[in-house]
Design an enzyme around this catalytic site. Structure first.
Site, short mmCIF file in Angstrom:
data_model
loop_
_atom_site.label_atom_id
_atom_site.label_comp_id
_atom_site.label_asym_id
_atom_site.label_seq_id
_atom_site.Cartn_x
_atom_site.Cartn_y
_atom_site.Cartn_z
N GLU A 100 85.37 37.53 65.04
CA GLU A 100 84.58 38.75 65.06
C GLU A 100 83.14 38.51 65.53
OE1 GLU A 100 86.40 41.34 61.47
OE2 GLU A 100 85.58 39.42 60.89
N CYS B 101 75.54 38.71 66.03
CA CYS B 101 76.02 37.67 65.14
C CYS B 101 77.38 37.23 65.66
CB CYS B 101 76.12 38.29 63.74
SG CYS B 101 76.79 37.22 62.51
N CYS C 11 87.27 29.24 58.60
CA CYS C 11 86.36 28.13 58.31
C CYS C 11 87.03 27.25 57.27
CB CYS C 11 85.02 28.64 57.77
SG CYS C 11 83.85 27.29 57.42
N CYS D 278 83.29 27.61 51.00
CA CYS D 278 82.22 28.04 50.07
C CYS D 278 82.80 29.18 49.23
CB CYS D 278 80.99 28.50 50.84
SG CYS D 278 80.34 27.19 51.90
N CYS E 236 82.23 33.13 50.07
CA CYS E 236 82.29 33.58 51.46
C CYS E 236 83.71 33.99 51.84
CB CYS E 236 81.81 32.45 52.37
SG CYS E 236 82.11 32.73 54.12
N CYS F 199 77.19 39.72 56.15
CA CYS F 199 77.35 38.27 56.01
C CYS F 199 78.42 37.96 54.98
CB CYS F 199 76.07 37.63 55.47
SG CYS F 199 74.69 37.78 56.55
#
Ligand code: SAH
Ligand code: SF4
Length: 359
Positions: free
Chosen positions: A96, A109, A116, A120, A123, A343
């Protein structure tokens, strides 16, 4: 002789997937200046549709496939000033990009990986695991696509060109170093963007920070710190076990010294976790030592996180402590919350969460 597999052939014909110096290979029966014309369309004045490349012959335009993805969702938020695109590659990988318009700037962004692997806890991308690295063409095409969109359609009340690129979408850019490097090189050398308008955000891959500081580009570096002692940080950000805060601090200092750019610290504020007075004081020490600006962002909710956004009181107190200790601090606004584009909310909207382990 066997012919190449159809999929490899299709990939090799995608213009952004080809190194800019090799674009002539797409146009074998055309004179060399056609490759230069195409190069300009791809990187200097990008267009959404090959048909818009008006100085190329119709037969050439028909042959060219520009994008290494199809746009499978195009969402509009914040009253038309935020736009989120969901891209899908031929192999099904999804990633995205989010475009945010302001009166004097437009920030894109971008993603560096589909998913990923670093896990974390807070996230959404991390919670959904790793699919694959994006290649340089897939990374730079997100930028070109947004640039073409701004030139040809635009966001209301914002400049018609990109002013800022941030690697804050899906993925850890410094875990995909060589491809990210080539994408940045194309932004600077081919798209004529200023390195100062590009920000690489990292969770703290120390070897990658070191390599980036030796590239000779004054790109901005954002360190996603989130916790100011190793015990808490290792809990929130597992890669901290490999690269603890002291190493990260050293690499950040070296980055600032070598590039002349001020480093920034990103801190996602979580209720009762890292919004305490003690964390604020420890953070102030680190920020002063590396002369970093601190960006605070209240946690955005994700499907699997147990952490919550801070109360307004806790956030105000946290800011006050930092300011009293002479730290430059900004509380970032959260764009795109209504379309899951804020985010840590990027997760390509499908699939089941996968457990992640990092040795
Ligand atoms: N992997 C890189 C870049 C992508 S994440 C990094 O971690 O820096 C981009 C930013 O979003 C990081 O600062 C990250 O910490 C932050 N972020 C992740 N999840 C979030 C959430 N749920 N709410 C607010 N910010 C989040
Ligand atoms: Fe990966 Fe960054 Fe999310 Fe951590 S915060 S899981 S490094 S994308």
């Amino acid at each position: 002789m066997t012919s190449p597999p159809a999929l490899a052939y299709a990939f090799s014909r995608v213009a952004y997937s080809i190194h800019p110096d090799d674009l002539g290979s797409l146009l074998p029966s055309e004179p060399p200046y056609r490759a230069s014309q195409l190069r300009r369309w791809l990187y200097v004045t990008p267009v959404l549709d090959p048909e818009d490349m008006t100085n190329l012959p119709a037969a050439v335009r028909r042959e060219i496939r520009l994008w290494p993805f199809t746009v499978v969702a195009d969402q509009v938020g914040d009253g038309g000033t935020t736009r989120k695109w969901l891209f899908e590659a031929d192999d099904g990988a999804q990633y995205e990009a989010v475009l945010m318009g302001y009166p004097r700037r437009t920030t894109l962004c971008i993603s560096s990986q589909a998913g990923c692997a670093l896990g974390c806890t807070f996230c959404a991308t991390g919670q959904f695991g790793f699919e694959r690295h994006l290649d340089a063409g897939e990374i730079v095409a997100q930028v070109a696509h947004a640039q073409a969109f701004l030139r040809q359609i635009g966001l209301p009340g914002s400049p018609d060109r990109l002013t800022n690129i941030v690697f804050m979408g899906m993925g850890e850019p410094l875990a995909n170093y060589n491809r990210v490097r080539e994408a940045i090189r194309r932004m600077i050398d081919e798209m004529e963007m200023s390195p100062r308008s590009i920000t690489v955000s990292t969770v703290g891959m120390v070897p990658g920070i070191r390599r980036l500081s030796d590239e000779g580009w004054p790109v901005n570096l954002a360190i996603s710190l989130h916790a100011a002692d190793d015990e808490l940080r290792s809990r929130l950000v597992p890669i901290n076990r490999r690269y603890p805060i002291s190493l990260l601090e050293e690499a950040a200092k070296e980055y600032a010294a070598k590039t002349g750019r001020r480093v920034s610290i990103e801190w996602t504020v979580m209720d009762g976790v890292n919004d305490t007075a003690e964390q604020a004081r420890l953070l102030a020490d680190i920020a002063r030592r590396i002369r970093a600006h601190v960006n605070l962002i209240a946690l955005n909710p994700t499907p699997l996180s147990t952490e919550k956004a801070p109360t307004k009181r806790a956030m105000d107190r946290f800011v006050r402590i930092l300011r009293d200790l002479d730290v430059n601090v900004t509380v970032r606004d959260t764009r795109g919350r209504d379309i899951d584009a804020a985010c840590g909310q990027l997760r390509a909207g499908r699939g089941r969460p996968q457990p992640v382990s990092i040795g």
